[in-house]
Design a protein around this motif. Structure first.
Motif, PDB file in Angstrom:
ATOM      1  N   ASP A 150      44.821 -21.307  27.981  1.00 18.45           N
ATOM      2  CA  ASP A 150      45.930 -21.238  27.030  1.00 18.45           C
ATOM      3  C   ASP A 150      45.685 -22.038  25.752  1.00 18.45           C
ATOM      4  OD1 ASP A 150      48.597 -20.063  26.745  1.00 18.45           O
ATOM      5  OD2 ASP A 150      49.278 -22.137  26.604  1.00 18.45           O
ATOM      6  N   THR A 151      44.840 -23.067  25.826  1.00 19.59           N
ATOM      7  CA  THR A 151      44.572 -23.914  24.660  1.00 19.59           C
ATOM      8  C   THR A 151      43.074 -23.999  24.420  1.00 19.59           C
ATOM      9  OG1 THR A 151      46.566 -25.250  25.003  1.00 19.59           O
ATOM     10  CG2 THR A 151      44.805 -26.233  23.686  1.00 19.59           C
ATOM     11  N   HIS A 152      42.675 -23.788  23.188  1.00 18.13           N
ATOM     12  CA  HIS A 152      41.265 -23.867  22.802  1.00 18.13           C
ATOM     13  C   HIS A 152      41.108 -24.949  21.736  1.00 18.13           C
ATOM     14  CE1 HIS A 152      37.557 -21.740  20.814  1.00 18.13           C
ATOM     15  NE2 HIS A 152      37.228 -22.867  21.392  1.00 18.13           N
TER      16      HIS A 152
ATOM     17  N   GLY B 228      49.420 -15.603  22.376  1.00 22.59           N
ATOM     18  CA  GLY B 228      48.740 -15.760  23.654  1.00 22.59           C
ATOM     19  C   GLY B 228      48.554 -14.476  24.432  1.00 22.59           C
TER      20      GLY B 228
ATOM     21  N   PRO C  12      43.847 -17.507  23.458  1.00 18.96           N
ATOM     22  CA  PRO C  12      44.613 -18.758  23.567  1.00 18.96           C
ATOM     23  C   PRO C  12      45.892 -18.742  22.739  1.00 18.96           C
ATOM     24  CG  PRO C  12      42.284 -19.200  23.198  1.00 18.96           C
ATOM     25  CD  PRO C  12      42.474 -17.736  22.988  1.00 18.96           C
TER      26      PRO C  12
END
Length: 212
Positions: free
Chosen positions: A152-154, A199, A203
């Motif tokens: 979900d987070t890059h 998303g 991400p």
């Protein structure tokens, strides 16, 4: 020749129906291959940051040494309550050394496994300021494509010398034989009513550490 005849002649020429109609227009070849500003200059950095923030990415500035990059990564993740990350195999350990739950991607994790990873940390090959685009090439520093698309987070580190102004300059730095992923902000799409959803195919959160 009437406008209609000229239009049809151009269509035939484009289709290859006429080897030489006598009306072929010269193709301009004076493509713009460089920008007005040097790679890594203040102007291209300001433009890149402006584009990324316009795309709703979070931009963090840091010094160019690995310890400063690691501190910036840790601070950005701590603000979001994230303490568990997976790093691309070529990412220096010092970039994630202050995080308790840091793992290195060994290529075994499936898409379902990666979906349970809160955040990933990678490097990059080049960034284009005019389009706000960051290029990853699947190298150890950038990681495999699934690693950067599923969690979900890059968190992506872009070094100042790797920021260029134009797309041709960016393409010149890429290896055409490698798988290239182009990132322009967090993953987002919208329906016909312009309801933005983030998303969907990548991400939801993109944090860019501009180092140098």
């Amino acid at each position: 020749m009437s406008a209609r005849d000229e239009m049809l002649a151009r269509i035939r020429l484009a289709r290859g129906d006429a080897a030489d109609s006598g009306h072929a227009l010269p193709v301009p070849r004076g493509y713009r291959s460089t920008g007005e500003h040097a790679p890594g200059s203040g102007a291209v950095l300001a433009e890149l940051v402006d584009r990324l923030e316009d795309y709703r990415a979070t931009v963090v500035r840091a010094a160019g040494d690995d310890a400063s990059i690691g501190a910036a990564v840790a601070s950005a993740l701590a603000e979001r309550g994230i303490h568990e990350v997976m790093r691309a195999p070529g990412v220096p350990e010092s970039w994630v050394g202050t995080l308790d739950g840091a793992r290195t991607d060994d290529g075994v994790a499936t898409a379902r496994d990666l979906d349970a990873v809160p955040a990933v940390v990678t490097g990059s090959v080049v960034a284009v300021s005019e389009t706000g685009t960051i290029a990853l090439d699947g190298s150890p520093l950038c990681g495999r494509r699934a690693l950067t698309l599923v969690p979900d987070t890059h968190v992506c580190v872009v070094r100042v010398p790797d920021v260029v102004q134009t797309v041709p300059e960016g393409l010149a730095r890429l290896d055409p034989t490698r798988p290239t992923t182009l990132v322009s902000g967090p993953s987002a799409t919208s329906d016909i009513e312009l309801s933005r959803v983030e998303g969907v195919h990548g991400p939801r959160t993109l944090i860019v550490v501009v180092a140098g």
